[in-house]
Motif scaffolding. Structure first.
Motif, PDB file in Angstrom:
ATOM      1  N   PRO A  45      -3.107   8.273   8.878  1.00  0.00           N
ATOM      2  CA  PRO A  45      -3.769   7.120   8.265  1.00  0.00           C
ATOM      3  C   PRO A  45      -4.365   7.490   6.918  1.00  0.00           C
ATOM      4  O   PRO A  45      -4.740   8.642   6.685  1.00  0.00           O
ATOM      5  CB  PRO A  45      -4.859   6.730   9.265  1.00  0.00           C
ATOM      6  CG  PRO A  45      -4.826   7.709  10.358  1.00  0.00           C
ATOM      7  CD  PRO A  45      -3.733   8.693  10.131  1.00  0.00           C
ATOM      8  N   ALA A  46      -4.439   6.504   6.032  1.00  0.00           N
ATOM      9  CA  ALA A  46      -4.967   6.731   4.681  1.00  0.00           C
ATOM     10  C   ALA A  46      -6.313   6.032   4.536  1.00  0.00           C
ATOM     11  O   ALA A  46      -6.478   4.887   4.955  1.00  0.00           O
ATOM     12  CB  ALA A  46      -3.985   6.201   3.646  1.00  0.00           C
ATOM     13  N   GLY A  47      -7.286   6.735   3.949  1.00  0.00           N
ATOM     14  CA  GLY A  47      -8.574   6.121   3.651  1.00  0.00           C
ATOM     15  C   GLY A  47      -8.470   5.354   2.336  1.00  0.00           C
ATOM     16  O   GLY A  47      -7.843   5.816   1.390  1.00  0.00           O
ATOM     17  N   ARG A  69       1.700  -3.425   2.885  1.00  0.00           N
ATOM     18  CA  ARG A  69       2.233  -2.060   2.903  1.00  0.00           C
ATOM     19  C   ARG A  69       1.844  -1.275   4.154  1.00  0.00           C
ATOM     20  O   ARG A  69       2.326  -0.171   4.362  1.00  0.00           O
ATOM     21  CB  ARG A  69       1.739  -1.295   1.659  1.00  0.00           C
ATOM     22  CG  ARG A  69       2.183  -1.879   0.336  1.00  0.00           C
ATOM     23  CD  ARG A  69       3.665  -1.628   0.067  1.00  0.00           C
ATOM     24  NE  ARG A  69       3.997  -0.218  -0.085  1.00  0.00           N
ATOM     25  CZ  ARG A  69       3.968   0.431  -1.248  1.00  0.00           C
ATOM     26  NH1 ARG A  69       3.603  -0.179  -2.356  1.00  0.00           N
ATOM     27  NH2 ARG A  69       4.313   1.699  -1.311  1.00  0.00           N
ATOM     28  N   TYR A  70       0.924  -1.842   4.947  1.00  0.00           N
ATOM     29  CA  TYR A  70       0.467  -1.136   6.154  1.00  0.00           C
ATOM     30  C   TYR A  70       0.467  -2.076   7.350  1.00  0.00           C
ATOM     31  O   TYR A  70       0.196  -3.273   7.216  1.00  0.00           O
ATOM     32  CB  TYR A  70      -0.951  -0.575   5.953  1.00  0.00           C
ATOM     33  CG  TYR A  70      -1.002   0.555   4.949  1.00  0.00           C
ATOM     34  CD1 TYR A  70      -0.822   1.872   5.360  1.00  0.00           C
ATOM     35  CD2 TYR A  70      -1.203   0.292   3.604  1.00  0.00           C
ATOM     36  CE1 TYR A  70      -0.850   2.908   4.442  1.00  0.00           C
ATOM     37  CE2 TYR A  70      -1.226   1.332   2.667  1.00  0.00           C
ATOM     38  CZ  TYR A  70      -1.053   2.631   3.105  1.00  0.00           C
ATOM     39  OH  TYR A  70      -1.084   3.656   2.207  1.00  0.00           O
ATOM     40  N   GLY A  71       0.734  -1.498   8.513  1.00  0.00           N
ATOM     41  CA  GLY A  71       0.747  -2.283   9.739  1.00  0.00           C
ATOM     42  C   GLY A  71      -0.629  -2.779  10.132  1.00  0.00           C
ATOM     43  O   GLY A  71      -0.765  -3.858  10.696  1.00  0.00           O
ATOM     44  N   LEU A 110     -11.864   1.840   4.296  1.00  0.00           N
ATOM     45  CA  LEU A 110     -10.842   1.099   5.016  1.00  0.00           C
ATOM     46  C   LEU A 110      -9.840   2.122   5.517  1.00  0.00           C
ATOM     47  O   LEU A 110      -9.458   3.031   4.778  1.00  0.00           O
ATOM     48  CB  LEU A 110     -10.144   0.095   4.094  1.00  0.00           C
ATOM     49  CG  LEU A 110     -11.033  -0.997   3.518  1.00  0.00           C
ATOM     50  CD1 LEU A 110     -10.299  -1.745   2.414  1.00  0.00           C
ATOM     51  CD2 LEU A 110     -11.477  -1.965   4.614  1.00  0.00           C
ATOM     52  N   MET A 111      -9.454   2.021   6.779  1.00  0.00           N
ATOM     53  CA  MET A 111      -8.477   2.927   7.335  1.00  0.00           C
ATOM     54  C   MET A 111      -7.154   2.181   7.383  1.00  0.00           C
ATOM     55  O   MET A 111      -7.026   1.187   8.100  1.00  0.00           O
ATOM     56  CB  MET A 111      -8.931   3.312   8.753  1.00  0.00           C
ATOM     57  CG  MET A 111      -8.336   4.585   9.269  1.00  0.00           C
ATOM     58  SD  MET A 111      -9.372   6.016   8.877  1.00  0.00           S
ATOM     59  CE  MET A 111      -8.400   6.818   7.648  1.00  0.00           C
ATOM     60  N   LEU A 112      -6.205   2.661   6.586  1.00  0.00           N
ATOM     61  CA  LEU A 112      -4.897   2.001   6.519  1.00  0.00           C
ATOM     62  C   LEU A 112      -3.923   2.787   7.384  1.00  0.00           C
ATOM     63  O   LEU A 112      -3.775   3.998   7.222  1.00  0.00           O
ATOM     64  CB  LEU A 112      -4.405   1.955   5.074  1.00  0.00           C
ATOM     65  CG  LEU A 112      -5.351   1.292   4.074  1.00  0.00           C
ATOM     66  CD1 LEU A 112      -4.789   1.387   2.663  1.00  0.00           C
ATOM     67  CD2 LEU A 112      -5.598  -0.165   4.453  1.00  0.00           C
ATOM     68  N   MET A 113      -3.266   2.095   8.298  1.00  0.00           N
ATOM     69  CA  MET A 113      -2.392   2.775   9.263  1.00  0.00           C
ATOM     70  C   MET A 113      -0.998   2.190   9.281  1.00  0.00           C
ATOM     71  O   MET A 113      -0.804   1.022   8.932  1.00  0.00           O
ATOM     72  CB  MET A 113      -3.005   2.689  10.667  1.00  0.00           C
ATOM     73  CG  MET A 113      -4.208   3.610  10.838  1.00  0.00           C
ATOM     74  SD  MET A 113      -5.306   3.062  12.148  1.00  0.00           S
ATOM     75  CE  MET A 113      -6.012   1.633  11.382  1.00  0.00           C
TER      76      MET A 113
END
Ligand SMILES: [Cu+2]
Length: 153
Positions: A45-47, A69-71, A110-113
């Motif tokens: 995951p990306a912060g 771009r992220y689920g 924000l946690m992008l997964m």
């Protein structure tokens, strides 16, 4: 009698619409700056971090985000306890009236997964921020390498 009713209703509807339009949304008063994503290898995951400034007279509540771009995207807060870094989901982040809220490494983020396709350093990723009244704000987040600590270091 019938005649009166049919004439009054359209006027009432117009009045309600005008009142609704005059009521500003939370997102309208928010300015996003220093928006960036820390891209990690593989499927990690990306912060995502951003500074939010509220120019309005009312507090705004950030509830979360979404991006094509992220689920999924979640609002998180990191903390350090006894040298151990943890993070937890949070429901909302207040942006005070005429104040700021910062999402930054070690704090709110924000946690992008589940990236839908690889996100590369230098990419601009559109993220939609959502507020408690349902209003939204789009911001371009720049993808930065894993060792980055801010939007421009
Ligand atoms: Cu997190």
């Amino acid at each position: 009698m019938n005649f009166r009713v049919t004439r009054t209703l359209p006027l009432l509807a117009a009045g309600l619409l005008a009142a609704f339009a005059a009521h500003a949304t939370e997102a309208e008063h928010i300015r996003a700056s220093q928006a960036w994503i820390r891209v990690l290898p593989g499927d990690l995951p990306a912060g995502a971090y951003v500074t939010l400034e509220n120019t309005g007279d009312q507090p705004a509540l950030l509830r979360g985000a979404r991006s094509a771009r992220y689920g999924s995207a979640m609002l998180h807060k990191s903390s350090a306890e006894g040298g151990v870094s943890r993070m937890a989901m949070v429901d909302e982040l207040p942006v005070p009236a005429h104040g700021k809220a910062e999402l930054s490494p070690g704090g709110y983020h924000l946690m992008l997964m589940q990236a839908t396709a690889p996100v590369n350093v230098g990419d601009k990723v559109k993220v939609t921020l959502t507020f408690s009244d349902g209003s939204t704000l789009d911001a371009d987040f720049v993808a930065r390498p894993a060792n980055a600590t801010s939007a421009s270091d």
